[in-house]
Scaffold this motif. Structure first.
Motif, PDB file in Angstrom:
ATOM      1  N   LYS A  71     -25.069 -39.741  -3.116  1.00  0.00           N
ATOM      2  CA  LYS A  71     -25.950 -39.781  -1.949  1.00  0.00           C
ATOM      3  C   LYS A  71     -25.166 -39.770  -0.650  1.00  0.00           C
ATOM      4  O   LYS A  71     -25.525 -39.136   0.319  1.00  0.00           O
ATOM      5  N   THR A  72     -24.053 -40.488  -0.668  1.00  0.00           N
ATOM      6  CA  THR A  72     -23.325 -40.670   0.579  1.00  0.00           C
ATOM      7  C   THR A  72     -22.175 -39.689   0.766  1.00  0.00           C
ATOM      8  O   THR A  72     -21.612 -39.589   1.837  1.00  0.00           O
ATOM      9  N   LYS A  73     -21.794 -39.004  -0.314  1.00  0.00           N
ATOM     10  CA  LYS A  73     -20.670 -38.080  -0.138  1.00  0.00           C
ATOM     11  C   LYS A  73     -20.831 -36.873  -1.042  1.00  0.00           C
ATOM     12  O   LYS A  73     -21.563 -36.897  -2.030  1.00  0.00           O
ATOM     13  N   ASP A  74     -20.139 -35.812  -0.702  1.00  0.00           N
ATOM     14  CA  ASP A  74     -20.138 -34.609  -1.513  1.00  0.00           C
ATOM     15  C   ASP A  74     -18.714 -34.078  -1.467  1.00  0.00           C
ATOM     16  O   ASP A  74     -18.324 -33.382  -0.548  1.00  0.00           O
TER      17      ASP A  74
END
Ligand SMILES: [Zn+2]
Length: 166
Positions: A71-74
């Motif tokens: 959710k917070t990083k890719d």
């Protein structure tokens, strides 16, 4: 045996895309060059995966890219070349995601795939690898291995949209 790269193969009824590809028996210099070109073409076409039949060779080789998607990083994790990939375990849990394909321009569709898979393959050194993939990465690999068996994602499209309950 050499493996000249041909143009990207397109079309739902393209015989190259509809053939069962052959297992690789020998990893030679020509094959290694082909694999590196496959990775370059994958990125040039803005793809997350590319299978050998898509560039005109009916051999069991795929290039895939992996991401760590939360959710917070890719985070981009780089690419993996798989020779003779085989799914040896599939989760019962399925996921539904939208897919596209370089060989089917302008097509999108929802496909149901296994959430987690374990894949056996040879790396470029001929070493056997066994790796587990889930979610996004698992979906890409299932899509690319389908190409080696003449299957296109449009064969598997379902009508449901994500989150829609029946
Ligand atoms: Zn594809």
């Amino acid at each position: 045996m050499s493996y000249p790269i041909k143009r990207v193969q397109t079309g739902l009824n393209n015989p190259i895309l509809r053939s069962i590809s052959e297992e690789i028996e020998e990893i030679n210099q020509d094959l290694i060059i082909f694999c590196h070109k496959l990775v370059v073409l994958m990125y040039q076409n803005k793809g997350v995966g590319l299978a050998a039949p898509q560039v005109g060779e009916n051999i069991r080789v795929i290039a895939t890219s992996q991401r760590d998607k939360k959710k917070t990083k890719d985070k981009f994790l780089g690419e993996t070349i798989m020779i003779n990939p085989k799914i040896i375990e599939r989760s019962k849990e399925m996921i539904l995601r939208e897919e596209a394909c370089i060989s089917l321009p302008n097509c999108l569709g929802m496909v149901r795939r296994h959430h987690t898979i374990i894949v056996e393959f040879l790396d470029l050194k001929g070493k056997k690898q066994t790796k587990k993939y889930k979610e996004f990465n698992s979906v890409i690999i299932q899509h690319e291995i389908d190409h080696l068996d003449g299957i296109l994602f449009l064969d598997k499209v379902v009508k449901e949209k994500p989150g829609k309950k029946k």
